[in-house]
Design an enzyme around this catalytic site. Structure first.
Site, PDB file in Angstrom:
ATOM      1  N   THR A 175       5.464 -52.701 -45.107  1.00  0.00           N
ATOM      2  CA  THR A 175       6.939 -52.687 -45.561  1.00  0.00           C
ATOM      3  C   THR A 175       7.814 -53.406 -44.573  1.00  0.00           C
ATOM      4  OG1 THR A 175       6.309 -50.469 -46.538  1.00  0.00           O
ATOM      5  CG2 THR A 175       8.554 -50.985 -46.076  1.00  0.00           C
ATOM      6  N   GLY A 180       7.617 -63.280 -32.169  1.00  0.00           N
ATOM      7  CA  GLY A 180       7.067 -64.600 -31.708  1.00  0.00           C
ATOM      8  C   GLY A 180       5.568 -64.508 -31.639  1.00  0.00           C
ATOM      9  N   SER A 181       4.890 -63.483 -30.950  1.00  0.00           N
ATOM     10  CA  SER A 181       3.543 -63.329 -30.787  1.00  0.00           C
ATOM     11  C   SER A 181       2.590 -63.581 -32.165  1.00  0.00           C
ATOM     12  CB  SER A 181       3.010 -62.299 -29.851  1.00  0.00           C
ATOM     13  OG  SER A 181       3.482 -62.155 -28.759  1.00  0.00           O
ATOM     14  N   ASN A 207       9.291 -71.004 -21.791  1.00  0.00           N
ATOM     15  CA  ASN A 207       9.895 -69.881 -21.394  1.00  0.00           C
ATOM     16  C   ASN A 207      10.135 -69.622 -19.994  1.00  0.00           C
ATOM     17  OD1 ASN A 207       6.831 -69.634 -22.069  1.00  0.00           O
ATOM     18  ND2 ASN A 207       7.051 -67.624 -21.012  1.00  0.00           N
ATOM     19  N   CYS A 232       4.749 -61.586 -18.842  1.00  0.00           N
ATOM     20  CA  CYS A 232       3.507 -61.095 -19.122  1.00  0.00           C
ATOM     21  C   CYS A 232       2.592 -60.987 -18.046  1.00  0.00           C
ATOM     22  CB  CYS A 232       2.828 -61.932 -20.390  1.00  0.00           C
ATOM     23  SG  CYS A 232       4.199 -62.190 -21.554  1.00  0.00           S
ATOM     24  N   SER A 261      11.500 -65.506 -32.540  1.00  0.00           N
ATOM     25  CA  SER A 261      11.359 -64.187 -32.047  1.00  0.00           C
ATOM     26  C   SER A 261      13.067 -63.618 -31.979  1.00  0.00           C
ATOM     27  CB  SER A 261      10.721 -63.887 -30.935  1.00  0.00           C
ATOM     28  OG  SER A 261      10.869 -62.592 -30.478  1.00  0.00           O
ATOM     29  N   GLY A 262      13.261 -62.643 -32.740  1.00  0.00           N
ATOM     30  CA  GLY A 262      14.693 -62.164 -32.869  1.00  0.00           C
ATOM     31  C   GLY A 262      15.190 -61.821 -31.377  1.00  0.00           C
ATOM     32  N   HIS A 263      14.341 -61.116 -30.566  1.00  0.00           N
ATOM     33  CA  HIS A 263      14.980 -60.507 -29.469  1.00  0.00           C
ATOM     34  C   HIS A 263      15.349 -61.490 -28.324  1.00  0.00           C
ATOM     35  CE1 HIS A 263      11.398 -60.149 -26.375  1.00  0.00           C
ATOM     36  NE2 HIS A 263      10.917 -60.353 -27.518  1.00  0.00           N
ATOM     37  N   GLN A 269      11.740 -70.096 -27.289  1.00  0.00           N
ATOM     38  CA  GLN A 269      12.851 -70.269 -26.326  1.00  0.00           C
ATOM     39  C   GLN A 269      14.033 -71.197 -26.792  1.00  0.00           C
ATOM     40  OE1 GLN A 269      13.367 -68.489 -23.430  1.00  0.00           O
ATOM     41  NE2 GLN A 269      11.627 -67.337 -23.680  1.00  0.00           N
TER      42      GLN A 269
HETATM   43  C1  LIG Z   1       9.036 -64.159 -25.858  1.00  0.00           C
HETATM   44  C2  LIG Z   1       8.140 -65.261 -26.214  1.00  0.00           C
HETATM   45  C3  LIG Z   1       7.017 -65.070 -27.373  1.00  0.00           C
HETATM   46  C4  LIG Z   1       6.708 -63.779 -27.779  1.00  0.00           C
HETATM   47  O1  LIG Z   1       7.538 -63.311 -28.762  1.00  0.00           O
HETATM   48  P1  LIG Z   1       7.653 -61.587 -28.897  1.00  0.00           P
HETATM   49  O2  LIG Z   1       8.590 -61.365 -30.184  1.00  0.00           O
HETATM   50  O3  LIG Z   1       7.942 -60.851 -27.794  1.00  0.00           O
HETATM   51  O4  LIG Z   1       6.053 -61.575 -29.439  1.00  0.00           O
HETATM   52  C5  LIG Z   1       6.373 -66.307 -27.427  1.00  0.00           C
HETATM   53  N1  LIG Z   1       6.439 -67.354 -27.091  1.00  0.00           N
HETATM   54  C6  LIG Z   1       7.557 -67.504 -26.206  1.00  0.00           C
HETATM   55  C7  LIG Z   1       7.815 -69.094 -25.736  1.00  0.00           C
HETATM   56  C8  LIG Z   1       8.149 -66.603 -25.766  1.00  0.00           C
HETATM   57  O5  LIG Z   1       9.286 -66.872 -24.936  1.00  0.00           O
END
Ligand SMILES: *Cc1c(COP(=O)(O)O)cnc(C)c1O
Length: 395
Positions: free
Chosen positions: A237, A70-71, A151, A324, A199-201, A179
């Site tokens: 890659t 996501g970042s 978030n 963070c 963001s996948g996680h 989110q």
């Molecule tokens: C977790 C998060 C991100 C960052 O995503 P990453 O994959 O950890 O870099 C960005 N924006 C929001 C709102 C998030 O919750």
């Protein structure tokens, strides 16, 4: 009992995602840029994952760029639109005070390079007002970026209304939907979104893989230079196992969205109903316009950090805000942005639950949080002052 209640920080990888990615770690490990047939399986998996993600958000496959998370997607979206704007003499950017640091710090870096940034206020309910956006727009505005769901407090923004205002002024609109994805419906066409980060996680895929959607015709500028991967817009890659897992996890989340949301909301409502019985407690933001799983509350007279440590000792993983900012003593910028006084923001707790949680776990949280709050208040000089009238209660 162990309870993981920090799903807004990260999630467990689903079995479906692990099963989907496993062949690309073990047997089908070719580099999709290689020409022999062995590598073509990886290339096909990449194409298929791109199509899956595109279909889910109402985009075309060529509008999907895989990133490291996501970042990176936030950085690339914002920097690209800033540079595009500068080419037309537009160097004004609009966002909100409660964005993720991936957005806020990117904007700060651009400010140092001569851009002007307006950060919109967020109201007490955790929602930005359209009138504030309209008032902030200037002839030289190059981008509006407003997060889909916050978030820390889970509130959702009026995305379609925001995009309509942007388009009436010819301004591209980016949303950090990290989110929201997998938890609430997101459709870039219907909602008028020009750029979107995910963001996948945050939806049961592994860490280190994400997506930037950019509407066809919007030029992207590279953050990572190198090879011609991702149509030359993102070198390196491709993380095939991660990308395959992301697509599988997203599809799984979306296919089960209604059932998951119903289950999560039942648990969340019970959690909130019980915890709000604690005297001098309050919800941060509101539960209207809200993603299912995130509850953020403050408890007067205590320190969020101490609360987290004691909850940890009782097996509960929670957060006082964004991962963070933990480790710093400043209260969360999100909680300050919705008007919480510093001393109240310090006593905040974010519980973010997901479909893997159970009602037994919720009952455990409901049992231990009041105990821990009562204990911390019993040793808090601030609480003593509040109780004997030397300080005024703020909530
Ligand atoms: C977790 C998060 C991100 C960052 O995503 P990453 O994959 O950890 O870099 C960005 N924006 C929001 C709102 C998030 O919750």
């Amino acid at each position: 009992m162990f309870v993981y209640a920090d799903n807004a920080a990260t999630t467990a990888v689903s079995k479906v995602a692990i099963d989907a990615m496993m062949p690309y770690l073990t047997t089908t490990y070719g580099n999709p840029s290689s020409l022999y047939s062995f590598a073509q399986n990886a290339k096909e998996a990449l194409d298929e994952a791109r199509q899956t993600v595109a279909d889910i958000i109402g985009a075309e496959a060529r509008e999907i760029y895989f990133t490291s998370g996501g970042s990176e997607a936030d950085n690339q979206a914002i920097v690209s639109m800033a540079k595009l704007g500068a080419l037309k003499g537009k160097k004004h950017l609009i966002s909100t005070k409660f964005e993720h640091h991936a957005v806020l710090h990117t904007l700060k870096a651009l400010e140092k390079q001569g851009y002007e940034v307006t950060l919109l206020d967020v109201h007490e309910d955790g929602v930005v007002r359209i009138e504030d956006l309209e008032a902030a727009i200037r002839p030289d505005t190059a981008l509006v970026t407003v997060m889909f769901a916050n978030n820390e407090i889970g509130t959702m923004q009026p995305i379609k209304e925001i995009s309509e205002v942007c388009h009436a002024h010819g301004i591209p609109f980016h949303t950090d939907a990290v989110q929201a994805m997998g938890h609430v419906p997101v459709n870039v066409k219907e909602m008028g979104i020009d750029l979107l980060s995910m963001s996948g996680h945050k939806f049961h895929a592994p860490k280190g893989v994400g997506v930037l959607y950019a509407k066809r015709g919007l030029p992207l500028f590279n953050i990572i230079e190198g090879g011609q991967q991702e149509r030359g817009k993102r070198a390196g890659t491709e993380n095939i196992p991660g990308i395959v897992a992301l697509a599988a996890a997203l599809k799984e989340s979306v296919d089960n969205m209604e059932a998951n949301a119903a289950k999560i909301i039942t648990m969340r409502d019970k959690l909130f109903a019980e915890l709000s019985k604690i005297p001098h407690s309050k919800i941060n933001g509101s539960l209207e316009h809200h993603v299912p799983g995130t509850v953020n509350m403050c408890f007067e007279g205590i320190e969020g950090e101490s609360l987290l440590l004691l909850l940890d000792a009782k097996g509960v993983c929670a957060s006082s805000g964004s991962a963070c900012t933990s480790g710093s003593l400043d209260p969360s910028h999100v909680l300050l942005s919705i008007g919480l006084p510093h001393e109240v923001a310090h006593g905040s707790l974010r519980l973010s639950i997901g479909e893997y949680n159970t009602m037994e776990e919720i009952d455990h949280i409901i049992k231990v949080v009041p105990e821990v709050v009562a204990y911390l208040r019993s040793i808090s000089p601030v609480w003593e002052d509040l109780e004997n009238g030397k300080r005024q209660h703020l909530i």
